[in-house]
Design an enzyme around this catalytic site. Structure first.
Site, short mmCIF file in Angstrom:
data_model
loop_
_atom_site.label_atom_id
_atom_site.label_comp_id
_atom_site.label_asym_id
_atom_site.label_seq_id
_atom_site.Cartn_x
_atom_site.Cartn_y
_atom_site.Cartn_z
N TYR A 124 -12.60 4.42 3.36
CA TYR A 124 -11.21 3.95 3.24
C TYR A 124 -10.29 5.07 2.74
O TYR A 124 -9.21 5.30 3.30
CB TYR A 124 -11.19 2.76 2.28
CG TYR A 124 -9.82 2.18 1.96
CD1 TYR A 124 -9.14 1.39 2.89
CD2 TYR A 124 -9.23 2.42 0.72
CE1 TYR A 124 -7.90 0.85 2.58
CE2 TYR A 124 -7.99 1.88 0.40
CZ TYR A 124 -7.33 1.09 1.34
OH TYR A 124 -6.09 0.56 1.03
N LYS A 178 -7.15 6.76 4.68
CA LYS A 178 -5.79 6.70 4.12
C LYS A 178 -5.27 8.10 3.80
O LYS A 178 -4.07 8.36 3.92
CB LYS A 178 -5.77 5.81 2.87
CG LYS A 178 -5.97 4.32 3.16
CD LYS A 178 -4.81 3.73 3.93
CE LYS A 178 -4.81 2.20 3.94
NZ LYS A 178 -3.69 1.65 4.69
P1 NAP Z 1 -3.61 -8.23 3.29
O1 NAP Z 1 -3.03 -9.23 2.36
O2 NAP Z 1 -5.06 -8.34 3.66
O3 NAP Z 1 -2.74 -8.18 4.62
C1 NAP Z 1 -3.10 -7.35 5.67
C2 NAP Z 1 -2.66 -7.99 6.98
O4 NAP Z 1 -3.00 -7.05 8.04
C3 NAP Z 1 -3.41 -9.28 7.28
O5 NAP Z 1 -2.55 -10.24 7.87
C4 NAP Z 1 -4.49 -8.82 8.27
O6 NAP Z 1 -4.93 -9.84 9.14
C5 NAP Z 1 -3.72 -7.75 9.03
N1 NAP Z 1 -4.66 -6.87 9.72
C6 NAP Z 1 -5.86 -6.41 9.27
N2 NAP Z 1 -6.45 -5.66 10.21
C7 NAP Z 1 -5.62 -5.64 11.28
C8 NAP Z 1 -5.68 -5.07 12.57
N3 NAP Z 1 -6.75 -4.37 12.95
N4 NAP Z 1 -4.65 -5.25 13.42
C9 NAP Z 1 -3.56 -5.98 13.05
N5 NAP Z 1 -3.44 -6.57 11.85
C10 NAP Z 1 -4.46 -6.40 10.97
O7 NAP Z 1 -3.46 -6.75 2.70
P2 NAP Z 1 -2.40 -6.07 1.69
O8 NAP Z 1 -3.00 -6.01 0.36
O9 NAP Z 1 -1.06 -6.66 1.88
O10 NAP Z 1 -2.42 -4.57 2.25
C11 NAP Z 1 -1.42 -4.05 3.11
C12 NAP Z 1 -1.63 -2.54 3.22
O11 NAP Z 1 -1.52 -1.95 1.92
C13 NAP Z 1 -2.99 -2.13 3.76
O12 NAP Z 1 -2.86 -1.01 4.59
C14 NAP Z 1 -3.76 -1.75 2.50
O13 NAP Z 1 -4.80 -0.85 2.77
C15 NAP Z 1 -2.65 -1.15 1.67
N6 NAP Z 1 -2.93 -1.13 0.23
C16 NAP Z 1 -2.95 -2.29 -0.49
C17 NAP Z 1 -3.18 -2.23 -1.87
C18 NAP Z 1 -3.18 -3.45 -2.74
O14 NAP Z 1 -3.33 -3.30 -3.95
N7 NAP Z 1 -3.02 -4.66 -2.20
C19 NAP Z 1 -3.42 -0.99 -2.48
C20 NAP Z 1 -3.41 0.15 -1.70
C21 NAP Z 1 -3.16 0.07 -0.35
P3 NAP Z 1 -6.29 -10.62 8.78
O15 NAP Z 1 -5.95 -11.50 7.63
O16 NAP Z 1 -6.64 -11.36 10.04
O17 NAP Z 1 -7.32 -9.56 8.43
#
Ligand code: NAP
Length: 251
Positions: free
Chosen positions: A154, A158
């Site tokens: 990951y 990233k």
């Molecule tokens: P989340 O709540 O899991 O939301 C991610 C969304 O993206 C979900 O609706 C998911 O659908 C969709 N998705 C996943 N794989 C996909 C694909 N191949 N094609 C199209 N859509 C896809 O995640 P989040 O926490 O909001 O994270 C958003 C971004 O921030 C990500 O890139 C994550 O790596 C980054 N990030 C988050 C955090 C944190 O603390 N939350 C920290 C660092 C980075 P499904 O539900 O069907 O999988």
């Protein structure tokens, strides 16, 4: 066809992407929500339209599949007009001992986090070049500042998104297009809560919040606020930058 600028938000059905979709819609963009999760994309779009703003869901799109991305972007153009803002937010987290990572898992994590960003960006850039104006924000991760044990796949993906951001900014700056990355840290979303439930956080979200300098977990709206500024006209002199939004956990 909408007269507003059109913004594509990937992963706009949940968590950070959902908050960004809401924020950009209230800023006056016509928002296209691309998400693997059809129901979540539809729900976010409905919430936005009920608020009197403009959003259309393009669900069931896997950003790691170039054909699906191109077909979805064609539909976005036909429905909302050329895409002038792209937020590459959809991502796939993973936590595995390095020696246990299979080729398939490595490839999947790269394909979604890095490949998806590549495909979506190539699909929309011609619209921005034509308009001589564009804004791209790539959501990376605060783990790229520090590294993270058990997340080599990951963090590698990233970190590559950070490199892509910097290089793209240099190539497309002369064309009026800015490219920046927000690496979020510890934001309370379904992704984070799923990691907590699986016991992958070494403590609860609340435990970690107590150790964060601002003494709380991040909110999706924190990331959306930074994104809102980066896609604005006012942010035209900011490009190739890493804008950390992490409560002071990383500097
Ligand atoms: P989340 O709540 O899991 O939301 C991610 C969304 O993206 C979900 O609706 C998911 O659908 C969709 N998705 C996943 N794989 C996909 C694909 N191949 N094609 C199209 N859509 C896809 O995640 P989040 O926490 O909001 O994270 C958003 C971004 O921030 C990500 O890139 C994550 O790596 C980054 N990030 C988050 C955090 C944190 O603390 N939350 C920290 C660092 C980075 P499904 O539900 O069907 O999988």
């Amino acid at each position: 066809m909408s007269k507003r600028r059109t913004a594509v938000v990937t992963g706009g059905g949940s968590g950070i992407g959902r908050a960004i979709a809401h924020r950009l819609a209230s800023d006056g963009f016509a928002v296209a929500i691309l998400d693997l999760n059809n129901e979540a994309a539809e729900t976010t779009a409905e919430e936005i339209t009920q608020n009197g703003n403009e959003a259309v869901a393009f669900g069931g799109v896997d950003i790691s599949d170039r054909a699906q991305v191109n077909a979805a972007v064609d539909k976005v153009r036909a429905t909302l007009g050329p895409v002038l803002v792209l937020v590459n937010n959809a991502g796939l987290t993973a936590m595995d001992a390095f020696l246990k990572i299979s080729d398939d898992l490595w490839d999947r994590v790269m394909a979604v986090n890095l490949g998806g960003t590549f495909y979506c960006t190539q699909a929309v850039l011609p619209d921005m070049v034509e308009a001589k104006w564009g804004r791209i924000v790539n959501i990376s991760s605060s783990s790229t500042h520090s590294g993270q044990p058990f997340q080599t796949h990951y963090v590698a993906a990233k970190s590559a998104v950070v490199g892509l951001t910097k290089s793209l900014a240099l190539e497309f700056g002369p064309k009026g297009i800015t490219v920046n990355t927000i690496p979020p840290g510890f934001v309370d979303t379904p992704m984070l809560r799923a990691s907590e439930e699986k016991g992958l956080l070494a403590g609860s979200v609340e435990d970690h919040a107590k150790l964060t300098p601002v003494r709380r977990a991040g909110r999706p709206e924190d990331i959306a606020a930074a994104c809102s500024f980066l896609v604005s006209d006012e942010a035209g002199y900011i490009t190739g930058q890493i804008i950390g939004v992490n409560g002071g956990r990383n500097t």
